[in-house]
Design a protein around this motif. Structure first.
Motif, PDB file in Angstrom:
ATOM      1  N   ALA A 126     -57.532   1.572   6.727  1.00 15.82           N
ATOM      2  CA  ALA A 126     -56.579   0.488   6.517  1.00 15.82           C
ATOM      3  C   ALA A 126     -55.203   1.010   6.118  1.00 15.82           C
ATOM      4  CB  ALA A 126     -57.103  -0.470   5.446  1.00 15.82           C
ATOM      5  N   HIS A 127     -55.195   2.176   5.492  1.00 12.68           N
ATOM      6  CA  HIS A 127     -53.925   2.742   5.022  1.00 12.68           C
ATOM      7  C   HIS A 127     -53.797   4.180   5.502  1.00 12.68           C
ATOM      8  CE1 HIS A 127     -54.424  -0.629   2.168  1.00 12.68           C
ATOM      9  NE2 HIS A 127     -53.113  -0.695   2.288  1.00 12.68           N
ATOM     10  N   PRO A 128     -53.491   4.354   6.772  1.00 13.71           N
ATOM     11  CA  PRO A 128     -53.414   5.710   7.324  1.00 13.71           C
ATOM     12  C   PRO A 128     -52.097   6.402   6.959  1.00 13.71           C
ATOM     13  CG  PRO A 128     -52.852   4.123   9.018  1.00 13.71           C
ATOM     14  CD  PRO A 128     -53.178   3.330   7.772  1.00 13.71           C
ATOM     15  N   TRP A 129     -52.064   7.684   7.293  1.00 12.02           N
ATOM     16  CA  TRP A 129     -50.821   8.431   7.188  1.00 12.02           C
ATOM     17  C   TRP A 129     -49.820   7.861   8.189  1.00 12.02           C
ATOM     18  CZ3 TRP A 129     -48.217  11.477  10.810  1.00 12.02           C
ATOM     19  CH2 TRP A 129     -47.177  12.263  10.295  1.00 12.02           C
ATOM     20  N   GLN A 130     -48.570   7.911   7.844  1.00 13.65           N
ATOM     21  CA  GLN A 130     -47.523   7.471   8.763  1.00 13.65           C
ATOM     22  C   GLN A 130     -46.464   8.544   8.852  1.00 13.65           C
ATOM     23  OE1 GLN A 130     -46.126   3.745   7.149  1.00 13.65           O
ATOM     24  NE2 GLN A 130     -48.210   2.947   7.045  1.00 13.65           N
ATOM     25  N   PRO A 131     -45.821   8.641  10.024  1.00  9.80           N
ATOM     26  CA  PRO A 131     -44.777   9.667  10.172  1.00  9.80           C
ATOM     27  C   PRO A 131     -43.733   9.554   9.070  1.00  9.80           C
ATOM     28  CG  PRO A 131     -45.259   8.650  12.280  1.00  9.80           C
ATOM     29  CD  PRO A 131     -46.026   7.871  11.240  1.00  9.80           C
ATOM     30  N   GLY A 132     -43.343  10.683   8.561  1.00  6.63           N
ATOM     31  CA  GLY A 132     -42.335  10.694   7.514  1.00  6.63           C
ATOM     32  C   GLY A 132     -42.910  10.725   6.112  1.00  6.63           C
ATOM     33  N   LEU A 133     -44.198  10.465   6.006  1.00  3.02           N
ATOM     34  CA  LEU A 133     -44.823  10.487   4.681  1.00  3.02           C
ATOM     35  C   LEU A 133     -45.461  11.856   4.418  1.00  3.02           C
ATOM     36  CD1 LEU A 133     -46.491   6.978   4.581  1.00  3.02           C
ATOM     37  CD2 LEU A 133     -44.241   7.682   3.761  1.00  3.02           C
ATOM     38  N   LEU A 134     -45.616  12.164   3.175  1.00  2.00           N
ATOM     39  CA  LEU A 134     -46.163  13.453   2.770  1.00  2.00           C
ATOM     40  C   LEU A 134     -47.650  13.325   2.471  1.00  2.00           C
ATOM     41  CD1 LEU A 134     -43.297  14.189   0.238  1.00  2.00           C
ATOM     42  CD2 LEU A 134     -43.576  15.288   2.456  1.00  2.00           C
ATOM     43  N   ARG A 135     -48.324  14.451   2.616  1.00  2.00           N
ATOM     44  CA  ARG A 135     -49.742  14.510   2.247  1.00  2.00           C
ATOM     45  C   ARG A 135     -49.905  15.419   1.041  1.00  2.00           C
ATOM     46  NH1 ARG A 135     -53.819  13.194   5.605  1.00  2.00           N
ATOM     47  NH2 ARG A 135     -53.278  12.646   7.740  1.00  2.00           N
ATOM     48  N   PHE A 136     -50.708  14.965   0.108  1.00  2.00           N
ATOM     49  CA  PHE A 136     -51.004  15.798  -1.053  1.00  2.00           C
ATOM     50  C   PHE A 136     -52.507  15.875  -1.232  1.00  2.00           C
ATOM     51  CE2 PHE A 136     -46.793  14.156  -1.804  1.00  2.00           C
ATOM     52  CZ  PHE A 136     -46.124  15.234  -2.342  1.00  2.00           C
ATOM     53  N   ARG A 137     -52.932  16.948  -1.891  1.00  2.00           N
ATOM     54  CA  ARG A 137     -54.350  17.057  -2.235  1.00  2.00           C
ATOM     55  C   ARG A 137     -54.539  16.595  -3.666  1.00  2.00           C
ATOM     56  NH1 ARG A 137     -57.304  22.376  -0.471  1.00  2.00           N
ATOM     57  NH2 ARG A 137     -58.986  20.881  -0.438  1.00  2.00           N
ATOM     58  N   ALA A 138     -55.544  15.776  -3.867  1.00  2.00           N
ATOM     59  CA  ALA A 138     -55.879  15.360  -5.230  1.00  2.00           C
ATOM     60  C   ALA A 138     -56.199  16.605  -6.048  1.00  2.00           C
ATOM     61  CB  ALA A 138     -57.073  14.414  -5.208  1.00  2.00           C
ATOM     62  N   HIS A 139     -55.616  16.711  -7.206  1.00  4.79           N
ATOM     63  CA  HIS A 139     -55.824  17.933  -7.991  1.00  4.79           C
ATOM     64  C   HIS A 139     -57.285  18.101  -8.374  1.00  4.79           C
ATOM     65  CE1 HIS A 139     -55.179  21.292 -10.600  1.00  4.79           C
ATOM     66  NE2 HIS A 139     -55.781  20.648 -11.581  1.00  4.79           N
ATOM     67  N   PHE A 140     -57.994  17.022  -8.598  1.00  8.50           N
ATOM     68  CA  PHE A 140     -59.400  17.121  -8.995  1.00  8.50           C
ATOM     69  C   PHE A 140     -60.217  17.868  -7.956  1.00  8.50           C
ATOM     70  CE2 PHE A 140     -59.053  12.951 -11.556  1.00  8.50           C
ATOM     71  CZ  PHE A 140     -58.439  13.653 -12.583  1.00  8.50           C
ATOM     72  N   ALA A 141     -59.779  17.828  -6.713  1.00 10.51           N
ATOM     73  CA  ALA A 141     -60.525  18.501  -5.658  1.00 10.51           C
ATOM     74  C   ALA A 141     -60.372  20.010  -5.737  1.00 10.51           C
ATOM     75  CB  ALA A 141     -60.061  17.994  -4.295  1.00 10.51           C
ATOM     76  N   THR A 142     -59.311  20.485  -6.365  1.00  9.69           N
ATOM     77  CA  THR A 142     -59.055  21.919  -6.367  1.00  9.69           C
ATOM     78  C   THR A 142     -59.016  22.521  -7.768  1.00  9.69           C
ATOM     79  OG1 THR A 142     -56.656  21.636  -6.431  1.00  9.69           O
ATOM     80  CG2 THR A 142     -57.682  21.698  -4.256  1.00  9.69           C
ATOM     81  N   CYS A 143     -59.142  21.687  -8.794  1.00 10.94           N
ATOM     82  CA  CYS A 143     -59.024  22.183 -10.166  1.00 10.94           C
ATOM     83  C   CYS A 143     -60.157  23.158 -10.471  1.00 10.94           C
ATOM     84  CB  CYS A 143     -59.061  21.025 -11.153  1.00 10.94           C
ATOM     85  SG  CYS A 143     -58.887  21.548 -12.865  1.00 10.94           S
ATOM     86  N   THR A 144     -59.815  24.414 -10.639  1.00  9.71           N
ATOM     87  CA  THR A 144     -60.850  25.436 -10.831  1.00  9.71           C
ATOM     88  C   THR A 144     -61.603  25.221 -12.138  1.00  9.71           C
ATOM     89  OG1 THR A 144     -59.144  26.867 -11.745  1.00  9.71           O
ATOM     90  CG2 THR A 144     -59.736  27.194  -9.439  1.00  9.71           C
ATOM     91  N   GLU A 145     -60.874  24.864 -13.177  1.00 13.95           N
ATOM     92  CA  GLU A 145     -61.514  24.689 -14.476  1.00 13.95           C
ATOM     93  C   GLU A 145     -62.471  23.498 -14.454  1.00 13.95           C
ATOM     94  OE1 GLU A 145     -62.865  25.286 -18.125  1.00 13.95           O
ATOM     95  OE2 GLU A 145     -61.705  26.666 -16.904  1.00 13.95           O
ATOM     96  N   ARG A 146     -62.042  22.465 -13.758  1.00 14.69           N
ATOM     97  CA  ARG A 146     -62.896  21.286 -13.656  1.00 14.69           C
ATOM     98  C   ARG A 146     -64.187  21.619 -12.913  1.00 14.69           C
ATOM     99  NH1 ARG A 146     -61.036  16.073 -14.430  1.00 14.69           N
ATOM    100  NH2 ARG A 146     -62.531  14.504 -13.788  1.00 14.69           N
ATOM    101  N   GLN A 147     -64.054  22.424 -11.864  1.00 13.64           N
ATOM    102  CA  GLN A 147     -65.233  22.819 -11.100  1.00 13.64           C
ATOM    103  C   GLN A 147     -66.129  23.730 -11.926  1.00 13.64           C
ATOM    104  OE1 GLN A 147     -63.381  24.394  -7.612  1.00 13.64           O
ATOM    105  NE2 GLN A 147     -63.106  22.387  -6.687  1.00 13.64           N
ATOM    106  N   ALA A 148     -65.512  24.648 -12.672  1.00 12.33           N
ATOM    107  CA  ALA A 148     -66.295  25.548 -13.519  1.00 12.33           C
ATOM    108  C   ALA A 148     -67.055  24.747 -14.561  1.00 12.33           C
ATOM    109  CB  ALA A 148     -65.378  26.559 -14.190  1.00 12.33           C
ATOM    110  N   ARG A 149     -66.409  23.755 -15.101  1.00 13.91           N
ATOM    111  CA  ARG A 149     -67.043  22.921 -16.104  1.00 13.91           C
ATOM    112  C   ARG A 149     -68.217  22.151 -15.498  1.00 13.91           C
ATOM    113  NH1 ARG A 149     -62.739  19.445 -19.186  1.00 13.91           N
ATOM    114  NH2 ARG A 149     -61.652  21.405 -19.408  1.00 13.91           N
ATOM    115  N   ALA A 150     -68.007  21.660 -14.287  1.00 14.67           N
ATOM    116  CA  ALA A 150     -69.063  20.916 -13.607  1.00 14.67           C
ATOM    117  C   ALA A 150     -70.257  21.824 -13.324  1.00 14.67           C
ATOM    118  CB  ALA A 150     -68.524  20.316 -12.312  1.00 14.67           C
TER     119      ALA A 150
END
Ligand SMILES: [Zn+2]
Length: 105
Positions: A58-82
């Motif tokens: 319903a809410h796709p990417w559109q030209p001109g907009l930026l893409r970011f990665r959610a930090h929770f997906a890459t947070c090393t400490e969070r993953q280590a804790r998990a």
């Protein structure tokens, strides 16, 4: 050195820089501050703040907009804790990514 577009903060878990995206509906989620080609958080710069949504049909990417990665997906400490805790308690912040997009008909 590539500089982030927006003011950054620091992750409380891993101390990496993070930026915040204000989602439709008012929730704010941490993302890695440099936009890239992957990532499911779509945002645009409004003033000095990022405003956007989590990508969906319903809410796709559109030209001109930026893409970011959610930090929770890459947070090393969070993953280590998990990894240390086989059964962590439910994290209300993570539920953000599983919620249906808010829409008014
Ligand atoms: Zn982190």
């Amino acid at each position: 050195v590539t500089r982030p577009l927006v003011r950054t903060s620091e992750c409380r878990s891993c101390h990496e820089p993070i930026a915040f995206v204000r989602l439709i509906g008012g929730k704010v989620i941490p993302v890695n501050p440099l936009p890239g080609e992957d990532g499911n958080v779509i945002a645009e710069l409004v003033g000095s703040r990022l405003s956007g949504w989590v990508e969906s049909a319903a809410h796709p990417w559109q030209p001109g907009l930026l893409r970011f990665r959610a930090h929770f997906a890459t947070c090393t400490e969070r993953q280590a804790r998990a990894a240390r805790k086989p059964k962590p308690p439910p994290d209300p912040e993570l539920d953000l990514f599983n919620q249906p997009t808010e829409e008014t008909p």
